[in-house]
Design an enzyme around this catalytic site. Structure first.
Site, PDB file in Angstrom:
ATOM      1  N   GLY A 165     -41.623  77.348   7.529  1.00  0.00           N
ATOM      2  CA  GLY A 165     -40.750  76.820   6.771  1.00  0.00           C
ATOM      3  C   GLY A 165     -40.024  75.596   7.323  1.00  0.00           C
ATOM      4  O   GLY A 165     -39.135  75.215   6.872  1.00  0.00           O
ATOM      5  N   PRO A 177     -46.278  77.463  10.861  1.00  0.00           N
ATOM      6  CA  PRO A 177     -45.778  76.195  10.218  1.00  0.00           C
ATOM      7  C   PRO A 177     -47.024  75.959   9.257  1.00  0.00           C
ATOM      8  O   PRO A 177     -48.275  76.113   9.559  1.00  0.00           O
ATOM      9  CB  PRO A 177     -46.018  75.125  11.491  1.00  0.00           C
ATOM     10  CG  PRO A 177     -46.871  75.649  12.490  1.00  0.00           C
ATOM     11  CD  PRO A 177     -46.459  77.364  12.421  1.00  0.00           C
ATOM     12  N   GLY A 178     -46.638  75.314   8.168  1.00  0.00           N
ATOM     13  CA  GLY A 178     -47.714  75.031   7.170  1.00  0.00           C
ATOM     14  C   GLY A 178     -47.323  73.504   6.927  1.00  0.00           C
ATOM     15  O   GLY A 178     -47.984  72.259   7.240  1.00  0.00           O
ATOM     16  N   ARG A 179     -46.326  73.233   6.108  1.00  0.00           N
ATOM     17  CA  ARG A 179     -45.753  71.906   5.858  1.00  0.00           C
ATOM     18  C   ARG A 179     -45.699  71.138   7.112  1.00  0.00           C
ATOM     19  O   ARG A 179     -46.075  69.750   6.935  1.00  0.00           O
ATOM     20  CB  ARG A 179     -44.260  71.994   5.052  1.00  0.00           C
ATOM     21  CG  ARG A 179     -44.059  70.780   4.477  1.00  0.00           C
ATOM     22  CD  ARG A 179     -42.668  71.052   3.915  1.00  0.00           C
ATOM     23  NE  ARG A 179     -42.068  72.213   3.210  1.00  0.00           N
ATOM     24  CZ  ARG A 179     -42.288  72.305   1.843  1.00  0.00           C
ATOM     25  NH1 ARG A 179     -42.816  71.217   1.262  1.00  0.00           N
ATOM     26  NH2 ARG A 179     -42.062  73.376   1.146  1.00  0.00           N
ATOM     27  N   CYS A 235     -48.191  65.200 -20.723  1.00  0.00           N
ATOM     28  CA  CYS A 235     -47.482  65.047 -21.987  1.00  0.00           C
ATOM     29  C   CYS A 235     -46.156  65.646 -21.558  1.00  0.00           C
ATOM     30  O   CYS A 235     -45.972  67.000 -22.313  1.00  0.00           O
ATOM     31  CB  CYS A 235     -48.326  65.707 -22.904  1.00  0.00           C
ATOM     32  SG  CYS A 235     -49.886  64.691 -23.110  1.00  0.00           S
ATOM     33  N   GLU A 236     -45.517  65.712 -20.582  1.00  0.00           N
ATOM     34  CA  GLU A 236     -44.292  66.291 -20.346  1.00  0.00           C
ATOM     35  C   GLU A 236     -43.062  65.076 -19.760  1.00  0.00           C
ATOM     36  O   GLU A 236     -43.719  64.470 -19.033  1.00  0.00           O
ATOM     37  CB  GLU A 236     -44.133  67.479 -19.399  1.00  0.00           C
ATOM     38  CG  GLU A 236     -45.230  68.499 -20.044  1.00  0.00           C
ATOM     39  CD  GLU A 236     -45.055  69.756 -19.402  1.00  0.00           C
ATOM     40  OE1 GLU A 236     -44.004  70.059 -18.457  1.00  0.00           O
ATOM     41  OE2 GLU A 236     -45.926  70.701 -19.571  1.00  0.00           O
TER      42      GLU A 236
END
Ligand SMILES: *Cc1c(COP(=O)(O)O)cnc(C)c1O
Length: 430
Positions: A254, A293-295, A358-359
């Site tokens: 995180g 850890p990832g991010r 399309c948003e």
């Protein structure tokens, strides 16, 4: 020697400097307003691989993995595979000595096929289907992280002396976005503090399971070292109070990555000092620590290239969008963007980079400073796209997902190829 080489952080022709801490260390200026990515011009990468295109700097990924190992050499560092599940990345990080977290049979298959040793794989998730559990047990994964009482029985029935960790909700608020807060009471992951003794009792009584330790994960994009310190303290007390000695304390991941100019990287040195002190204070015989850890390993190693297709007052529309980056729509994530591949002295204006879907919420970078002469055909580079981009991409509007290109020391190669219309139609068998 060019001016850009002498002053690598300053553009040759009045371009703004590269925002500190956002780009991989191997990024630099090149002639004609171009940027070098790990030694290759971004305009060349766009020409060769097409746009949109996700670039990944291999040396930067490895450097960040080593930084975690150097900061806490006594700990196990497990890459949270969900941040960037692809074989090349798993192979690099496994070669660096990291373990890998997975949370589905698919991620497990990817890690195994990358050659990650099963004993260095941790299996997570609040829902593990029977197929997931069987795949994990038959692969012989090193640890399965138990998330519920149901799962104790479901896994226990399949396994023989499977090492497990119990995921605890330490009830620590990490002060991050609600969608990525996981350490407080009232969210779906893990065992509330009060139910841990009963969970431990059940695991110890089960012949299929062997209790290896405790786990927590307080959230993602967490900046607060104090929140981790409090979690480490609570988890250590819990460990100390167990009726048996267990060897492992997994404090999750995180750690925040900087996304915008002026944001600072996570204070890893301060974190290490404070969690070490907390664990050593609470436990006479400190457990083996694991971090996940990832991010923070991959986010700042990635850059996405987009081609500008149309410009309207206030808006720059590109050939990608929420299908390759849903994070702004999911949790209001903010990005910066910069023009690559030509010089301009035009004034900078506040504009919003939008996608092709399309948003109205299909925004890639809100309120960024771009030259007012930006036009169709220009190339844009968006930094900090290494984590949860490839992983979260979709086929919305039946747009093929972009390729993932690994670049190292001046050499680029495809890690995951672009998705074609044939790929998209293959599953549609009706
Ligand atoms: C997602 C997750 C991580 C990694 O989170 P990052 O924010 O990418 O560092 C680590 N551990 C668990 C259990 C997770 O679910």
């Amino acid at each position: 020697m060019t001016l850009a080489e002498l002053l690598p952080s300053v553009g040759a022709c009045g371009e703004p400097p590269l925002e500190e801490d956002l780009w991989p260390a191997g990024t630099g200026f090149a002639a004609g307003g171009d940027l070098l990515f790990a030694g290759v011009a971004m305009t060349q990468l766009a020409a060769r691989f097409g746009t949109p295109c996700q670039l990944l700097d291999e040396n930067e990924v490895r450097r960040r993995a080593r930084a975690f190992q150097a900061a806490l050499p006594e700990a196990e560092i497990a890459f949270a595979g969900k941040a960037l599940p692809c074989r090349a990345v798993f192979r690099w990080l496994s070669a660096e000595g990291l373990s890998v977290d997975v949370c589905s049979a698919g991620e497990l298959a990817c890690a195994l096929s990358a050659g990650v040793p099963a004993e260095r794989i941790l299996f997570h998730g609040n829902v593990k289907t029977a197929e997931d559990l069987k795949a994990a047990v038959s692969a012989g994964v090193g640890r399965i992280v138990l998330d519920s009482f149901d799962e104790i029985e479901q896994l226990g029935a399949l396994a023989i002396a499977q090492p497990v960790l119990i995921r605890v909700i330490p009830d620590v608020d990490a002060h991050t976005h609600p969608a990525i807060t996981t350490g407080t009471a009232g969210q779906k992951f893990g065992f509330p503090l009060g139910s841990v003794p009963r969970a431990v009792e059940r695991v110890l009584a089960h012949p299929g399971l062997r209790l290896a330790g405790l786990h927590c994960h307080i959230g993602s994009q967490v900046r607060s070292v104090a929140a981790y310190e409090e979690a480490a303290r609570r988890m250590s007390r819990l460990l100390r109070a167990l009726p048996v000695r267990v060897e492992q304390l997994d404090l999750g991941g995180g750690f925040a990555a900087p996304y915008l100019p002026g944001e600072r990287p996570f204070d890893l040195a301060g974190f290490v000092q404070r969690i070490r002190a907390a664990v050593n204070y609470e436990c006479a015989r400190p457990p083996k620590l694991t971090l996940e850890p990832g991010r923070s390993i991959v986010a700042n190693a990635g850059v996405t290239l987009y081609r500008v297709i149309t410009v309207k007052p206030g808006f720059v529309a590109v050939d990608g969008g929420m299908s390759d980056n849903p994070r702004p729509a999911l949790y209001g994530a903010r990005y910066t963007a910069r023009l690559v591949g030509r010089h301009t002295r035009a004034k900078r204006r506040t504009m919003t980079v939008v996608g092709r879907h399309c948003e109205a919420g299909d925004i890639l970078a809100a309120d960024v400073q771009l030259p007012e002469d930006i036009h169709a055909g220009d190339l844009l580079a968006v930094p900090v796209t290494g984590a949860y981009h490839h992983a979260l991409a979709s086929n919305y509007n039946l747009v093929g997902r972009p390729p993932l290109i690994g670049v190292r020391d001046g050499e680029a190669r495809t890690l995951v190829r672009r998705e074609t219309e044939e790929d998209l139609l293959r599953r549609d068998v009706g």
